[in-house]
Every structure is written in structure tokens, then in C-alpha cells.
Write an enzyme that holds these catalytic residues in place. Structure first.
Site, PDB file in Angstrom:
ATOM      1  N   ASP A  40      -8.564   3.522  -3.539  1.00  0.00           N
ATOM      2  CA  ASP A  40      -8.025   4.078  -2.294  1.00  0.00           C
ATOM      3  C   ASP A  40      -8.056   5.605  -2.241  1.00  0.00           C
ATOM      4  OD1 ASP A  40      -6.901   3.637   0.284  1.00  0.00           O
ATOM      5  OD2 ASP A  40      -5.072   4.545  -0.478  1.00  0.00           O
ATOM      6  N   ASP A  96       1.086   2.735   3.583  1.00  0.00           N
ATOM      7  CA  ASP A  96       0.245   3.843   3.120  1.00  0.00           C
ATOM      8  C   ASP A  96       1.095   5.101   2.916  1.00  0.00           C
ATOM      9  OD1 ASP A  96      -1.889   5.275   2.206  1.00  0.00           O
ATOM     10  OD2 ASP A  96      -2.973   5.327   4.114  1.00  0.00           O
ATOM     11  N   HIS A 146       1.734   5.128  -2.342  1.00  0.00           N
ATOM     12  CA  HIS A 146       1.320   6.082  -3.372  1.00  0.00           C
ATOM     13  C   HIS A 146       2.582   6.686  -3.975  1.00  0.00           C
ATOM     14  CE1 HIS A 146      -2.901   5.992  -1.909  1.00  0.00           C
ATOM     15  NE2 HIS A 146      -2.322   5.800  -0.730  1.00  0.00           N
ATOM     16  N   HIS A 196      -5.349  -0.349   6.112  1.00  0.00           N
ATOM     17  CA  HIS A 196      -5.120   0.580   7.240  1.00  0.00           C
ATOM     18  C   HIS A 196      -6.188   0.547   8.347  1.00  0.00           C
ATOM     19  CE1 HIS A 196      -7.570   2.914   4.468  1.00  0.00           C
ATOM     20  NE2 HIS A 196      -6.568   3.318   3.743  1.00  0.00           N
ATOM     21  N   ARG A 249       2.418   8.344  -6.945  1.00  0.00           N
ATOM     22  CA  ARG A 249       1.942   9.588  -7.590  1.00  0.00           C
ATOM     23  C   ARG A 249       2.220   9.693  -9.080  1.00  0.00           C
ATOM     24  NH1 ARG A 249      -1.329  10.265  -3.423  1.00  0.00           N
ATOM     25  NH2 ARG A 249      -0.396  11.222  -1.590  1.00  0.00           N
ATOM     26  N   PHE A 280      -4.564  14.913   3.358  1.00  0.00           N
ATOM     27  CA  PHE A 280      -4.340  13.763   4.243  1.00  0.00           C
ATOM     28  C   PHE A 280      -3.131  12.965   3.759  1.00  0.00           C
ATOM     29  CE2 PHE A 280      -8.926  14.537   4.602  1.00  0.00           C
ATOM     30  CZ  PHE A 280      -9.130  14.461   5.968  1.00  0.00           C
ATOM     31  N   HIS A 283       0.842  -1.198   0.000  1.00  0.00           N
ATOM     32  CA  HIS A 283       0.000   0.000   0.000  1.00  0.00           C
ATOM     33  C   HIS A 283       0.879   1.251   0.000  1.00  0.00           C
ATOM     34  CE1 HIS A 283      -3.963   1.925   1.609  1.00  0.00           C
ATOM     35  NE2 HIS A 283      -3.254   2.815   0.935  1.00  0.00           N
ATOM     36  N   ASN A 313      -4.595   5.995  -7.361  1.00  0.00           N
ATOM     37  CA  ASN A 313      -5.153   7.353  -7.319  1.00  0.00           C
ATOM     38  C   ASN A 313      -4.167   8.370  -7.876  1.00  0.00           C
ATOM     39  OD1 ASN A 313      -3.513   6.931  -5.077  1.00  0.00           O
ATOM     40  ND2 ASN A 313      -4.608   8.400  -3.808  1.00  0.00           N
ATOM     41  N   HIS A 373       3.246  14.280   0.063  1.00  0.00           N
ATOM     42  CA  HIS A 373       2.656  15.576  -0.287  1.00  0.00           C
ATOM     43  C   HIS A 373       3.740  16.629  -0.173  1.00  0.00           C
ATOM     44  CE1 HIS A 373      -1.513  14.314  -0.555  1.00  0.00           C
ATOM     45  NE2 HIS A 373      -1.336  13.592   0.541  1.00  0.00           N
TER      46      HIS A 373
END
Ligand SMILES: [Zn+2]
Lengths: 315, 429
Positions: free
Chosen positions: B158, B311, B69, B238, B71, B329, B67, B101, B315
């Protein structure tokens, strides 16, 4: 004037502020209250000090009250209003910080829609930060002016029973009142529709009671919060009629209680919703004292955070 | 701090304790790597051999994160496949499943293929998770079977919960025969009601909108019931609340074929991290109370939860320097995962081998994969750990393009000192 220094360097909230600091801020507030009653209302305490009033939400009353306090202390005042919409475009705190640096401000009075924004700002800037309301978190000068008004009326705060009535969950006034009044030794009960009482609020040292009449019977003073019209009729508060009947400070409701209770309202009022006009304008209400005390206590805050050190050194 | 370099042609890892999660066996000795594969140490030859002193260290299979990200495509300013892979290696991870995502979302076989093609040059193995619904809108099923054929190993929207139970039900029924797990980010959004942190006395104190545990538990309960009814493969990501841990445990005991994961931050941190309005601690689902944290730890100890997944959600600094309402988040987690998990689970009584299982065989099984044993001929996919080394996590330890973590300055027990994967090796300096 001789006055003890306070330990605060910014005013972010009343949570954690010591009893003696609050005491000092209120004492000095009463001193400035006297100044405001003089024919010449201006004192040269903050000459050459630059203060910006940074309002990301419109709040005419609070801004004018701060501005008046700043000008009475002879500070240089800049007003900056930005629509909250600019925040959602990502023009956030960072840009604010840059501007404050560029303008060489000594103090920032900020109203912001997000809880925590004042604390965040204070981490980024050297200027003194005064929170003029951060979302649904705190509004410390409102808490101070409410306490000042209560003390003016009763001569004390300790041991009083204070009810806070209305939309507690969306109120910054409620939290600052709770923290301040608890520190000063008052007992606090919050009252309002069940879904507008934040969960676990008892853990902040208050009692919850949904029955307005019981709270009025118990309290020495009640602080009536504004119910925002936006929440009416959108499934949150079913109707004005229902709210007024169950929670409003109506003439009939007050008439049922023999005891004199003191009524505060942070304004602006929705007359006929949370409070009837006749009650707001009646003998029991100290709403206009609150307005004057607001200017005085904001002068006190500015004085202590910006001016007092130099004055004390001179003394 | 550490560096990533091409793997030496010949490498001898000396004097290590070797734990193989594929077999569950531990032995002491040397491990030899030649041209990216494990070989017998005696066959390494006398030619130029790089030596890694692993006395006192534990060598095991590279970690698997199911899990994360990365991007890409669309938000390469936050992370890219490249930078995410470096973060993975620094954290001991050699296989990472990335969430769809992205911009645009990974919701077609073409997108899956394009990502897998780009992944060939990476120093880690990339697993692709496809979207459950077209555009991650939660309305129409995406081409799940075509994506599966193209290499997608699981499906998830997700970040967006599948609000419509019927969509989730169809997804579970539709993929039942191929067995790819459906991963639903379970939060009932109306119950969450704009919450930016756990709903508690603390959220009330801070005036922040609270996200109640029921928002997660109610949707997980719904998902578990649908999984039970359909027999589809549900994976619960999660897990953050005591209620959810209990639900997952109960449905497992009833024989429903589900798996679940917990993040290092939910097992190591609580909502207290939000007390000073730290936007880097804003994550969904939110950090919870100490009681919830302990329940997650118990779930990992007793097998209710199958694996640890990061997870990892990068950012930019600018995004996280906004206020608590506007800031997005998520937090990064690859580099700190082992340190934090070991710091918490070691003293809780979990053997280091069990922790390694939660980072290797556990996640592999959740995706329906088996691990290759560490034996001659296998690709060299290793992590070298010093479980007793104490270190402070700083910005210098971050290889991700973003640095949004509330863990900077924390002291961890247990450190990744080297990671070997696909012809690259990371060494901690
Ligand atoms: Zn998620």
C-alpha cells in the site's frame, strides 16, 4: 491623488477579484506610469514600510520589477532568495513564516514553485502577501500588466478578442490572464499543443483552438507564452522545429494575416522558438511596454495594499 | 472528547437496542460484561456493578478497520501502535489491520511476529498485513507464505502500486491456496503524473497537477482481469471513482471472487475540500467529484463495495504545513469514520444495521474471518452508538498522535459513545 480603495487585502490571484478592483489597480497603474516618465521617479508613499522579496525560484525579471516598484515608492526592501531545493528538505512555508515574523515585515512578495503557496502563506502571517507567481497557478501582477498594456494599446479591454498561445498547462501567466480578462469582459481563446492544454479548461470560460492561424485570424491581440527548453526533446515537445512550425509566431505566419494584431510576451523569450526575433522586435509587439507597465502596475498594487489607506484617511 | 480506562470488572449496559451483525438479529434488553466476557445479566451478581445507561442507544459488535497506518516501527512521531489503538477505540473500532509501509517495511515473518508480539498488550486486536514485495519495491515477491504462517492476514504494498502486472499475477497465484487477499493500491503512476488532486476543472483552476480517474480505473481493470484469470483473491482498496465502482460491480456479477472497500472520506467529501489549498485534504487516491462520490455511495448501498475502511494515515503537523506539492498524501480517519459515514449514508437511505455490517461483517469477510455472535461467553467487544446524536468534530475528539484531517469543524450525525475491547473501555464525555 484621490483614488478609491480596493477591497483586497492581499493579492493572491486574479480569480475572484472584482471588476472595479482591477479597474482601480489599472487606473493607478497608469498614474504611476506617468510618474515613471518624470525626471524624478521616486515618490515618498511607502516611506518606513518594509517589504521582503522572497524568491524560492529564480526569476530575475519579476524580482527586479518588484524591487524597482518598491524603491520608486520609497519602501525599505530586503531580498531573500532560496533555492527550491531547500523546500524539498522540508524547510517549507513554516520556516518562512517564522523568518517573516522575526524580520517584522509589512509585506511579502513571494515567488514559489507550489500552487497555493501564496494563499497558504497569507493564512500564517499578518503581513500583506503579494503573489509573484505560485507554481502553475497564478501570477496576478503579470495578468494586470498584460491587461494594462492591452488597455494602453486599445483604450479598452471589454469586447476584445485575446488569444493565449503556448504551454497553457504549465503556465501561471495563462490562468491570471484568463481570470482577469474574463472579468474585464474580453473573450479568450487558448491555443497550443493538445497535451499542453489543461483538461476541462473550457469550464473556466475560454475557447480552445489548436490552430494557431485560426486564432491569429480571430484575435485582436495574442499573448505568446514561453516554451520551457526543459520540455523540448524529452518526449513532451518532440523538437524545436516542429513547435516553431506548428505554433510559433514566425515572420511568415504573421505575413499571411492581413489584420494587424498586437503581440504580447511575458518574457523571457525563446527567440526562434515560440516567437521570431523579427516579430518580437517588430511594430506589432508591445513587449517593452509590458516591462514598463509591469513596474507601474506593481507600484499600484503596493500602493493600494500598503499605502492607500493612510493616504485616503489623510485626504 | 472521551477517556480510555480499564474496563470495570462488572458492567451492565442497560436498556439498549442490540444489533448482532454476526446473526443479523436485533433485540432490546441489557448486556452484561464480567471480567471482559459477555454473561447473562442475571448472573452478574449483586456485587459492585458499573451501569451504562444505553436507553436510546444501539449496541453492536466493535468495528473492524482493514486499512490503517499505525507507522510502527519507524515513524512513531506520526503514530504508534499505542496511539493508533486509542484512536481506534475512540472511533468504535476494536480490530484494526495495519499496512506494512513502515520503516522498515513489514516484509518478513520476523517482522510480522514482532508486530504481533507487541500487539498483545494493546486494547484492540491488531491484524497485520504483510508486504507483497521485498521492501515494497514491487519487484520480487516477499515470503508471503511464511508471513501467512506467522499470522499475516493479507498482503499489500500500500502506497506503492504494483506497476508490474506479472508481479501482481504471481502474488495472486502464489497465495491462491491459502486464500489471503492481495490488496493493490491501484494508481497507474505515469498516468497520475505527479497529480496531487483529482484532475478536473478545479485542478485546472487551482493550477495543481491533476490525477485522472483513469489512473485508478485502468489499474483496477488490469487487476480485475488478472484476478479473473488466476482465480486469486484480490481486494480492491479505497475505491474512489465511478469508473472503478462499475468495474468492481461488473466483475463481481461475472462471479470473480473479489472484494472492495471505500473510505469514509471518499464517500463523504469531494475535491471541493482542496479549493483553499488544504494540504490535509491531499490524499491518495484523491477526493473526487460529486458524481464519483455518489457512485461510491451507490456501490456501498448495492453491495458492489463490501466494506468501509478508513485508510487512517497520520502525518505530523510539520509535514502537512508544507506546500501542496511537498506535503505527504493521507488523512487520519478512525475517530471520524462512523460519524461521517452515518451522516452521509443515513440520509441516502441505508439502514443503520447495514452500515454496521459495512463496518463489521463486511471487512471481516474481506479478510476471510467470521464474527463471533454477541452471546454469553464471547469476549466483550462492543461499541455503543447514538445514531441520532449531532456533534461537531474537533481536535479534542482526536486521540491519534497526528491531527491531519480536513474534517475538523464538520457536524456529524451519529456518535460513538462507548467502546469496549480487551479489558479497556472508551467513554465519550
Ligand atoms: Zn492505499
Amino acid at each position: 491623488m484621490r483614488t478609491p480603495a480596493i477591497s483586497l487585502t492581499n493579492l493572491i490571484g486574479l480569480e475572484g477579484v472584482s471588476r472595479s478592483d482591477i479597474q482601480t489597480l489599472l487606473d493607478t497603474g497608469f498614474y504611476f506610469r506617468d510618474v515613471l516618465d518624470r525626471p524624478i521617479k521616486k515618490v515618498p508613499i511607502l516611506t518606513g514600510i518594509n517589504v521582503v522579496n522572497l524568491f524560492f525560484e529564480s526569476s530575475t525579471r519579476t524580482r527586479i520589477s518588484f524591487e524597482l516598484a518598491e524603491k520608486r515608492l520609497s519602501a525599505e526592501v530586503v531580498n531573500f532568495s532560496a533555492a527550491a531545493s531547500s523546500l524539498s528538505k522540508g524547510e517549507g512555508l513554516k520556516d518562512t513564516v517564522r523568518n517573516i515574523h522575526a524580520m517584522k515585515m509589512d509585506a511579502v512578495v513571494m515567488r514559489h514553485p507550489a500552487p497555493g503557496a501564496a494563499l497558504q502563506l497569507s493564512r500564517f502571517v499578518d503581513a500583506v502577501v503579494i503573489n509573484a507567481g505560485d507554481g502553475t497557478h497564478e501570477h496576478p501582477t503579470q495578468g494586470l500588466l498584460d491587461m494594462m498594456s492591452i488597455r494602453e494599446k486599445f483604450g479598452r479591454i471589454k469586447g476584445l478578442k485575446i488569444g493565449i498561445i503556448g504551454d497553457i498547462a504549465h503556465s501561471r501567466v495563462a490562468l491570471s490572464n484568463i481570470f482577469g480578462l474574463n472579468t474585464m469582459g474580453a473573450e479568450v481563446t487558448v491555443c497550443g499543443p493538445g497535451h499542453l492544454i489543461p483538461p476541462f479548461i473550457e469550464e473556466l470560460g475560454v475557447t480552445v483552438n489548436g490552430d494557431v492561424d485560426a486564432v491569429l485570424e480571430w484575435a485582436d491581440a495574442v499573448n505568446v507564452l514561453r516554451i520551457q527548453r526543459e520540455r523540448m526533446g524529452v518526449g513532451i515537445i518532440p523538437s524545436v522545429r516542429e513547435y516553431r512550425n506548428r505554433f510559433g509566431l514566425t515572420v511568415e505566419r504573421l505575413a499571411r494575416h492581413k489584420k494587424e494584431i498586437v503581440i504580447l510576451h511575458p518574457g523571457p523569450m525563446n527567440r526562434g522558438v515560440e516567437i521570431d526575433s523579427d516579430v518580437a522586435d517588430g511594430d506589432q509587439a508591445i513587449i517593452l511596454d509590458q516591462v514598463l507597465n509591469g513596474v507601474a502596475v506593481r507600484m499600484s498594487v503596493l500602493f493600494h495594499l500598503l499605502g492607500a489607506r493612510e493616504l485616503l484617511e489623510e485626504a | 472528547m472521551g477517556r480510555i480506562a480499564p474496563l470495570p470488572k462488572a458492567l451492565l449496559i442497560e436498556g439498549a437496542t442490540i444489533y448482532d451483525p454476526a446473526t443479523g438479529k436485533t433485540r432490546r434488553g441489557d448486556l452484561a460484561v464480567k471480567n471482559g466476557r459477555l454473561i447473562e445479566p442475571e448472573k452478574l451478581g449483586a456485587a459492585k456493578v458499573e451501569r451504562l445507561d444505553a436507553r436510546g442507544a444501539l449496541v453492536t459488535h466493535g468495528f473492524i478497520d482493514i486499512h490503517a497506518h499505525f507507522r510502527e516501527p519507524g515513524r512513531e512521531d506520526q503514530e504508534s501502535l499505542e496511539s493508533g489503538s486509542r484512536a481506534a477505540l475512540a472511533g468504535g473500532f476494536t480490530r484494526v489491520a495495519v499496512m506494512p509501509n513502515t520503516l522498515p517495511a513489514i516484509d518478513s515473518p520476523e517482522m510480522v511476529r514482532s508486530l504481533l508480539e507487541k500487539a498483545e498488550r494493546l486494547p484492540i486486536v491488531l491484524y497485520v498485513i504483510g508486504a507483497i514485495s521485498r521492501g515494497r519495491e514491487g519487484l520480487e515477491l516477499a515470503e508471503l507464505l511464511e508471513m501467512q504462517a506467522a499470522g499475516a492476514l493479507a498482503f499489500s504494498d500500500d502506497g506503492n502500486p504494483i506497476a508490474d502486472g506479472q508481479v501482481l499475477r504471481r502474488a495472486l497465484q502464489y497465495t491462491k491456496d491459502v486464500g489471503t487477499p492481495i490488496i493493490n493500491h491501484a494508481e497507474d503512476l505515469p498516468l497520475r503524473d505527479g497529480g496531487v488532486m483529482n484532475q478536473s476543472a478545479l485542478s485546472t483552476r487551482l493550477g495543481l497537477p491533476g490525477n485522472p480517474v483513469e489512473a485508478e480505473a485502468a489499474m483496477v481493470h488490469r487487476d480485475l482481469l488478472i484476478a479473473q484469470e488466476t482465480g486469486g483473491r484480490l481486494h480492491v482498496p479505497h475505491v474512489s471513482t465511478a469508473l472503478t465502482v462499475d468495474l468492481v460491480r461488473r466483475f463481481k456479477e461475472a462471479g470473480v471472487p473479489i472484494t472492495a472497500e471505500a473510505t469514509p472520506h471518499h464517500l463523504g467529501l469531494t475535491e471541493e475540500a482542496l479549493r483553499q489549498f488544504d494540504t490535509n485534504a491531499k490524499v491518495a487516491p484523491p477526493l473526487r467529484t460529486e458524481a464519483d462520490r455518489q457512485a461510491v455511495v451507490r456501490g456501498l448501498m448495492d453491495g458492489a463495495i463490501d466494506c468501509i475502511a478508513t485508510d487512517h494515515a497520520p502525518h505530523t503537523v510539520e509535514e502537512k504545513e508544507q506546500d501542496m506539492i511537498q506535503a505527504p498524501f493521507g488523512m487520519i480517519g478512525l475517530e471520524s469514520a462512523f460519524g461521517l459515514a452515518n451522516t452521509v449514508l443515513g440520509p441516502a437511505g441505508l439502514a443503520i444495521e447495514k452500515l454496521i455490517d459495512l463496518l463489521t461483517v463486511g471487512p471481516a469477510r474481506a479478510l476471510g474471518l467470521e464474527l463471533t455472535p454477541l452471546e454469553p461467553g464471547s469476549p466483550a467487544e462492543l461499541v455503543v452508538l447514538r445514531p441520532d446524536e449531532t456533534w461537531t468534530f474537533t481536535e479534542k475528539d482526536i486521540h491519534s498522535r497526528s491531527r491531519n484531517t480536513p474534517m475538523l469543524g464538520m457536524t456529524f450525525n451519529g456518535r460513538v459513545v462507548a467502546t469496549i475491547s480487551r479489558g479497556s473501555w472508551y467513554t465519550c464525555t
